[in-house]
Every structure is written in C-alpha cells, then in structure tokens.
Design an enzyme around this catalytic site. Structure first.
Site, PDB file in Angstrom:
ATOM      1  N   LYS A 225       0.855  -1.189   0.000  1.00 42.46           N
ATOM      2  CA  LYS A 225       0.000   0.000   0.000  1.00 42.46           C
ATOM      3  C   LYS A 225       0.886   1.232   0.000  1.00 42.46           C
ATOM      4  O   LYS A 225       1.672   1.438   0.917  1.00 42.46           O
ATOM      5  CB  LYS A 225      -0.896  -0.012   1.248  1.00 42.46           C
ATOM      6  CG  LYS A 225      -1.776   1.221   1.409  1.00 42.46           C
ATOM      7  CD  LYS A 225      -2.782   1.059   2.558  1.00 42.46           C
ATOM      8  CE  LYS A 225      -3.628   2.308   2.745  1.00 42.46           C
ATOM      9  NZ  LYS A 225      -4.647   2.163   3.805  1.00 42.46           N
TER      10      LYS A 225
ATOM     11  N   ASP B 238     -13.397   4.637  10.308  1.00 46.23           N
ATOM     12  CA  ASP B 238     -13.765   4.554   8.891  1.00 46.23           C
ATOM     13  C   ASP B 238     -14.245   3.125   8.629  1.00 46.23           C
ATOM     14  O   ASP B 238     -13.887   2.495   7.635  1.00 46.23           O
ATOM     15  CB  ASP B 238     -12.564   4.907   8.012  1.00 46.23           C
ATOM     16  CG  ASP B 238     -12.977   5.457   6.644  1.00 46.23           C
ATOM     17  OD1 ASP B 238     -14.198   5.659   6.420  1.00 46.23           O
ATOM     18  OD2 ASP B 238     -12.098   5.672   5.803  1.00 46.23           O
TER      19      ASP B 238
HETATM   20  P1  ADP Z   1      -7.454   3.694   1.476  1.00 42.69           P
HETATM   21  O1  ADP Z   1      -6.908   4.177   2.779  1.00 42.69           O
HETATM   22  O2  ADP Z   1      -6.874   4.453   0.344  1.00 42.69           O
HETATM   23  O3  ADP Z   1      -8.961   3.613   1.466  1.00 42.69           O
HETATM   24  P2  ADP Z   1      -7.374   0.822   1.802  1.00 42.69           P
HETATM   25  O4  ADP Z   1      -6.408   0.308   2.811  1.00 42.69           O
HETATM   26  O5  ADP Z   1      -8.801   0.872   2.244  1.00 42.69           O
HETATM   27  O6  ADP Z   1      -6.873   2.237   1.278  1.00 42.69           O
HETATM   28  O7  ADP Z   1      -7.253  -0.046   0.474  1.00 42.69           O
HETATM   29  C1  ADP Z   1      -7.971   0.269  -0.715  1.00 42.69           C
HETATM   30  C2  ADP Z   1      -8.571  -0.992  -1.332  1.00 42.69           C
HETATM   31  O8  ADP Z   1      -7.538  -1.911  -1.681  1.00 42.69           O
HETATM   32  C3  ADP Z   1      -9.472  -1.740  -0.368  1.00 42.69           C
HETATM   33  O9  ADP Z   1     -10.805  -1.303  -0.428  1.00 42.69           O
HETATM   34  C4  ADP Z   1      -9.336  -3.192  -0.827  1.00 42.69           C
HETATM   35  O10 ADP Z   1     -10.208  -3.462  -1.894  1.00 42.69           O
HETATM   36  C5  ADP Z   1      -7.903  -3.244  -1.335  1.00 42.69           C
HETATM   37  N1  ADP Z   1      -6.985  -3.768  -0.281  1.00 42.69           N
HETATM   38  C6  ADP Z   1      -6.308  -3.034   0.625  1.00 42.69           C
HETATM   39  N2  ADP Z   1      -5.552  -3.799   1.436  1.00 42.69           N
HETATM   40  C7  ADP Z   1      -5.743  -5.071   1.034  1.00 42.69           C
HETATM   41  C8  ADP Z   1      -5.219  -6.353   1.461  1.00 42.69           C
HETATM   42  N3  ADP Z   1      -4.352  -6.455   2.474  1.00 42.69           N
HETATM   43  N4  ADP Z   1      -5.640  -7.456   0.795  1.00 42.69           N
HETATM   44  C9  ADP Z   1      -6.516  -7.352  -0.233  1.00 42.69           C
HETATM   45  N5  ADP Z   1      -7.032  -6.197  -0.680  1.00 42.69           N
HETATM   46  C10 ADP Z   1      -6.653  -5.043  -0.065  1.00 42.69           C
END
Ligand code: ADP
Ligand code: MG
Length: 432
Positions: A124, A235
């Site tokens: 991320k 959130d």
């Molecule tokens: P943001 O803070 O930008 O909202 P997120 O951590 O919610 O970021 O991640 C965005 C999207 O990426 C999530 O809604 C999910 O679909 C996908 N995602 C994030 N982390 C994971 C993970 N560890 N495994 C699978 N999908 C993930």
C-alpha cells in the site's frame, strides 16, 4: 499517480546516494539547497559528479528543481520517494517483484507484489492529499479552521504509513482479524494479501439469512472488542471490511471478514470518541439495511448481552452503555491520536489536522442519549453524517467528477513540481 518503475534498474548506487541525500535534506528543508545535497550525499567524491547526478535525477523526475526567494534547491518528488521505498523493500528481501495495481483507495494505491519464495503480498503506497482537495472544496468553512495550507503531503504520507503499520502490528499480535503487516518504509506498507473482496460487493442473494445475522453480530462485536481494547476505527464501513473467500464454497454460513485501513483510528479517550464510535456503528447498520435489506428482528424475551442484533438484547452497541470496562490499553501502547493530547508535538498537530479532515470531521459533537429503539427515523437521521465517512469519496465507487479530474491533475502537479500550482486564500490548490 502511477507507479512508474521503468528506470529503476538503470539507476546506479551513486544515483541512489544523491536521491537519499535529497531525502535526508528534506527533513528540515522544504527546498533542499544544492550545497546541502553535496554534503548529505556521502558517497559522492566531487561536486561535478554530484551535479551530473542531480541533473540526471531531475530529468527522470525523481527530484525537481525549485527556486525560492533566497536560493535554488531541489525537492524529492513522489516518484523519487517511490523509488527509495522500492529500493529498500528490494534490498531487504521484503519484495522481489511488483505486480499490477489492483486497488485505488481514497488515499492510497494498492499493488500486488511477490516475495522471492513466490508468495503474493500487498503493497500500500500512501498518497495523501488526494481526497483532501475534494473535502476542501466541499467544506470550506471547516478548513478555514484547520488550515491545510502548505501541508507537506509526502511527509504526512510517511507518517500515515508508519501509523498504519503500528496499528496493524499491535492488532494482529492481539488476535484481531486484520492483515498481517510485514514491513514499512517511508510511505510504503507491505502486508498480507487478503483472499476476499470488499463487503460493498456483497448482495443479499449471496447468502442465507442465518449468515447475515451472524455477520452483522460479528461486525458489531468487532467494534466493541476494538473499543474495549482502547481503539475506534473511524472509517469502519463496507469499503474497509473484506469478506473472505470461503475455502468451502458451499459453506456460506461462515462469512469471515478482515478489517483494513487503519491510519485514522483513535483512542477511546479522544474527546469525540462517542461520536466516531456511533458513526462506525451507523455505517454497518446503514449498509445492512440499504444494500442487504437486513434489519435484525427484535424480541423482548432475548436477554443475551454477549452480542448485538438478532437473538440478543440490544440491536447495536452504544458507546456509553457498552464500552464501560476496558480490557486493554492498545491506545496507550500506540500513543494513538487523542491519547497523548496534552503535549502534541508539531508533527502530531499537523498530522492531527490532516486526520481530522480524513475522518470527515463533524460540525458538532453528537450528544443524543441514544434510544435502544431501532427505528427508521433514527436510522435515516444519521445517514448523511455517515456519508461523510471518507471512503465515500472513494473513486472506486465508479464516482467520477470534474473535481476528481482536477484533483488528479493537481496531485500530478504537486508530485512532479510543475509550475503554476498556487493556493488560494482558502488553502485550495489551484492550477493556472
Ligand atoms: P485507502 O486508505 O486508500 O482507502 P485501503 O487500505 O482501504 O486504502 O485499500 C484500498 C482498497 O484496496 C481496499 O478497499 C481493498 O479493496 C484493497 N486492499 C487493501 N488492502 C488489502 C489487502 N491487504 N488485501 C486485499 N485487498 C486489499
Ligand atoms: Mg479504505
């Protein structure tokens, strides 16, 4: 912003040394003066060589030249920070290769990466500043109070990644269903890939009623358990809850879930804890009602207080009633926002200003003595403030607008240091 790594393998050790020098200089200089880059690029023997490297890096848009009133200097770009983070991840054998982007969050880009042993993980990349522009536009009055003018988004992205890593680590160690975190460097966090999909894609026909009851109860219990351990997610909604793919496809009664996206979490001692707690609860209620057409049945004879929803005394948790006794102080262990509010450092102040914005701050503190009644009006009344929840601005909702485009261009300009980027009186970035 794309992750553009094509030049990465052509960069030499010297290139990276100068890039790191610029990064180090950024810690206390918004624009790093060229002589300071010479000094901090420890490997470089001559100024001439350093100058050549600097201009190569600038050509690749890893750093960008900026003039201010007093001197010329350079700024690291987002792309430069991407390269530095990737190099650290590669050098430490955290990742071996980078795959496709598969998620764009409100404040991040999500990539699949693989390890040398072939395991797939998630990287991320925090890219703060994106939706704040949106919020700035939507909420000018608010932002007058919490001035984001001159906010150093790259710096805050690093802090957000670090915070998220800390949250995930302590929660994972304490047995919460969150992704296992592996490593953090700068704005990049590497964690376990969840084999599942965001809850927003769940539909009623996906499962039997019984599993709906259970999922609802489990989700409410998660909020309560988290709070009793000292934290509120802030959130907690269908974008940040991943439903696990079942190993046994026929067993739809077991809908396991994993909660993601933690940088904005707060302590239950935060002054607005009750409000955020309620908003998290409301997000779940609203999603179940609107999208899954599910409201738990009530029955006077149910007295079980060990859960919430159908079969239990209460339909949903309420902060002052259900979070009386703490079982742990993860917030203190983390020094989570709101915990150490007496002596916030400058960093924390700036971050807090940003995080308030990210959480979608409310106009006033919610003070109602909430009723146990699961009535429609109660439910509808808070629909709007739940919409404030930051993931509702998420562009993966298929929601595209002119201002999104503009935000994209502004972010692009910010990260590449394009000229003509100004700020208006309100602290909005504007492109000329
Ligand atoms: P943001 O803070 O930008 O909202 P997120 O951590 O919610 O970021 O991640 C965005 C999207 O990426 C999530 O809604 C999910 O679909 C996908 N995602 C994030 N982390 C994971 C993970 N560890 N495994 C699978 N999908 C993930
Ligand atoms: Mg999210």
């Amino acid at each position: 912003m794309k992750l553009e790594t094509s030049h990465m393998r052509y960069l030499t050790a010297e290139d990276f040394n100068v890039l790191e020098g610029t990064e180090r200089g950024s810690a206390n200089h918004e624009i790093v003066p060229t002589p300071l880059i010479y000094k901090l690029s420890t490997m470089m023997k001559s100024q001439g060589g350093t100058n050549r490297t600097i201009s190569d890096l600038a050509k690749l848009n890893l750093i960008t030249k900026v003039r201010n009133a007093k001197y010329d200097g350079y700024k690291l770009t987002y792309k430069g920070m991407d390269y530095l983070a990737l190099r650290t991840l590669l050098a430490n054998d955290i990742i071996y290769s980078i795959g496709a982007i598969f998620g764009v969050g409100k404040e991040s880009d999500i990539y699949k990466v693989s390890t040398i042993t072939g395991e797939t993980r998630v990287m991320k990349l925090h890219r703060l500043g994106r939706t704040s522009f949106q919020t700035v536009k939507n909420n000018r009055d608010y932002l007058k109070k919490n001035d984001l003018m001159g906010t150093n988004w790259m710096y805050l992205s690093k802090i957000a990644a670090g915070k998220e890593y800390e949250f995930l680590s302590i929660l994972y160690e304490n047995g919460f269903n969150v992704p296992q975190p592996f490593f953090v460097t700068r704005h990049a966090l590497v964690m376990e890939l969840i084999d599942g999909f965001p809850m927003r894609n769940l539909r009623r026909h996906n499962f039997k009623n019984r599993s709906l009851d259970k999922l609802y109860t489990d989700l409410m219990n998660f909020i309560v358990k988290l709070a009793k351990n000292g934290l509120i997610h802030c959130d907690y909604n269908e974008f940040n809850i991943m439903i696990k793919n079942n190993v046994d496809k026929d067993d739809i009664d077991e809908l396991g879930f994993i909660v993601i996206d933690f940088p904005q979490a707060i302590s239950i001692d935060h002054k607005d804890a009750e409000y955020y707690f309620k908003r998290d609860v409301d997000c779940i209620k609203r999603f179940f009602k609107k999208k899954l057409k599910y409201v738990p049945n009530r029955d006077e004879s149910w007295l079980d207080e060990s859960g919430f929803g159908e079969g239990y005394k209460y339909p949903y948790p309420i902060f002052h009633r259900d979070i009386k006794e703490r079982v742990n102080d993860l917030d203190a262990q983390l020094n989570a926002s709101g915990f150490n509010k007496k002596h916030p450092s400058e960093v924390n102040k700036e971050m807090e200003g940003y995080l308030i914005n990210l959480r979608g701050e409310k106009a006033e503190i919610y003070t109602s003595d909430d009723e146990e009644d699961y009535s429609d009006s109660d439910y509808e009344q808070h629909t709007d403030d739940s919409e404030e929840s930051s993931d509702y601005y998420s562009s993966d909702d298929g929601y595209e607008s002119e201002s999104d485009d503009e935000n994209e261009r502004i972010i692009e300009a910010l990260s590449s240091g394009v000229e003509g980027l100004k700020m208006d009186k309100m602290g909005n970035y504007i492109l000329e």
